[in-house]
Design an enzyme around this catalytic site. Structure first.
Site, PDB file in Angstrom:
ATOM      1  NE  ARG A  40      -5.879   4.619   3.705  1.00  0.00           N
ATOM      2  CZ  ARG A  40      -4.828   3.981   4.166  1.00  0.00           C
ATOM      3  NH1 ARG A  40      -4.736   2.676   3.982  1.00  0.00           N
ATOM      4  NH2 ARG A  40      -3.865   4.617   4.790  1.00  0.00           N
ATOM      5  CE  LYS A  60       8.949  -0.232  15.620  1.00  0.00           C
ATOM      6  NZ  LYS A  60       9.579  -0.996  14.524  1.00  0.00           N
ATOM      7  N   GLY A  87      -3.741   7.307   8.637  1.00  0.00           N
ATOM      8  CA  GLY A  87      -3.324   6.094   9.330  1.00  0.00           C
ATOM      9  C   GLY A  87      -4.143   5.807  10.576  1.00  0.00           C
ATOM     10  N   GLY A 114       1.748   7.712   5.910  1.00  0.00           N
ATOM     11  CA  GLY A 114       3.153   7.737   5.525  1.00  0.00           C
ATOM     12  C   GLY A 114       3.472   8.837   4.535  1.00  0.00           C
TER      13      GLY A 114
END
Length: 395
Positions: free
Chosen positions: A34, A199, A352, A376
């Site tokens: 990043r 998830k 991510g 996200g």
């Protein structure tokens, strides 16, 4: 949306909201991706004579000063990558920050301490957030938004400060938006989407929105066990979101009606425990032993997924196929990454854990069309949501 090409920055203090939320272990940066992604905008502004004040967050200190979340190691690494000294302010909007900003020469760069040390940064109270934004904006004359990983947050440095200063998008945000538009408005077919991660609930919005766009959706990672359970299969001790079973069944029905192909694993690497040295074996996806948990898609699934990516012209991938940090369970993620490369398609790695996996597994980042810096934020864009940070830059 204006970009930095539209700004006259010479001799002016420019506040750059970057995404420098890097992983740390014992104070050492383990992945500087990043920081490197933020370099082009910072370097261009400095080269054009701006006095560059960089602000960013790290972790979730929740409005308190916590030394383990200090951006000091990031300032050191940023200076190394820039090949120039970076002044580091020991606070965000206090005496040190003002001194750092006022002490910059043309082309100089300073980094403020972690924005999230200030409760006003993340406050849901508009007045509290606005008061902090006033102090942050007072440090500069121009605002550049370049922290794509934070644009889905209605935080002071992302949403409120650009309302107080002349503003534009940095190169990183401009590039991210262009890529995401290619995934939602201007994509070439066949369009394949590979989704993993732990998830299924994290990906429901993306699945919902892309069901009308993608030709095929590949499912791996921990989320796959909710799909397998929804089909009536035993998943043992694998990760399961039982409250999502009906939703998943509905998506599978919708996909069939719409002619969208759902590709699920045919085999699974199932282990006796969540550990690299646990006993593990490849089992059929519909026959996971009751006393084992799935930690990766199996080798036949890796081949299947690669084959379903081979003819694609657009591929979006978000989420690893297994626990890639442990070598025995990294092969599914490796197979999908290689499948993206071999496809020759326009390939987007959705930030991510996926981006971290690409680097950790030794792939050349240049082999992919784009590696997003905002997991996200990318997902929320693909869900069709309005992102506060982009909205503020477009005003």
């Amino acid at each position: 949306m204006r970009t930095i090409d539209d700004l006259d920055v010479a001799g002016r203090r420019v506040l750059v909201r970057a995404d420098l939320n890097v992983p740390l272990e014992d104070g050492a940066i383990t992945d500087d991706g990043r920081i490197r992604a933020s370099l082009p905008t910072i370097e261009e502004l400095a080269a054009r004579g701006a006095k560059v004040i960089v602000c960013a967050h790290l972790g979730r200190p929740k409005g308190e000063v916590k030394p383990e979340f200090s951006l000091a190691p990031v300032a050191t690494r940023l200076g190394e990558l820039l090949g120039a000294d970076v002044a580091f302010a020991s606070d965000v909007v206090g005496d040190s920050a003002r001194a750092a900003a006022e002490g910059l020469a043309d082309g100089g760069v300073a980094l403020l301490e972690n924005l999230r040390f200030e409760p006003g940064e993340t406050s849901k109270d508009d007045a509290e957030r606005g008061a902090f934004a006033d102090r942050l904006a007072a440090l500069a004359e121009i605002y550049v938004g370049d922290g794509f990983g934070a644009v889905h947050r209605k935080h002071a440095s992302v949403y409120d400060v650009p309302k107080r200063l002349p503003h534009a998008a940095g190169g990183l945000i401009a590039a991210e938006v262009e890529v995401l538009r290619k995934l939602t408005e201007d994509f070439a077919r066949p369009y394949a989407v590979a989704l993993g991660g732990s998830k299924v609930s994290d990906k429901l919005g993306v699945i919902d929105n892309l069901l009308g766009k993608a030709d095929r959706i590949l499912i791996g990672g921990g989320m796959v066990f909710t799909f397998l359970k929804a089909q009536g299969h035993e998943v043992g001790k694998s990760l399961l979101e039982a409250d999502q079973l009906d939703t998943v069944r509905a998506y599978l029905r919708r996909a069939e009606e719409a002619g969208v192909e759902f590709v699920l694993p045919v085999d699974i690497v199932a282990a006796t425990a969540f550990a690299a040295d646990a006993d593990h074996a490849v089992v059929a996806a519909d026959a996971i032993p009751a006393d084992r948990l799935g930690l990766d898609i199996g080798p036949e699934s890796g081949k299947l997924f690669a084959a379903r990516l081979a003819d694609a012209r657009t591929v979006f991938w978000n989420g690893p196929m297994g626990v890639f940090e442990m070598e025995p369970y990294s092969h599914g993620t490796r197979a999908v990454a290689q499948g993206l490369i071999d496809s020759g398609a326009f390939t987007v790695v959705g930030g991510g854990d996926s981006a971290a996996a690409v680097r950790r597994l030794g792939f050349d980042e240049a082999a992919f069309s784009h590696i997003s810096t905002g997991g996200g934020a990318s997902l929320e864009y693909l869900e069709g949501k309005t992102l506060p940070g982009l909205q503020a830059l477009e005003d």
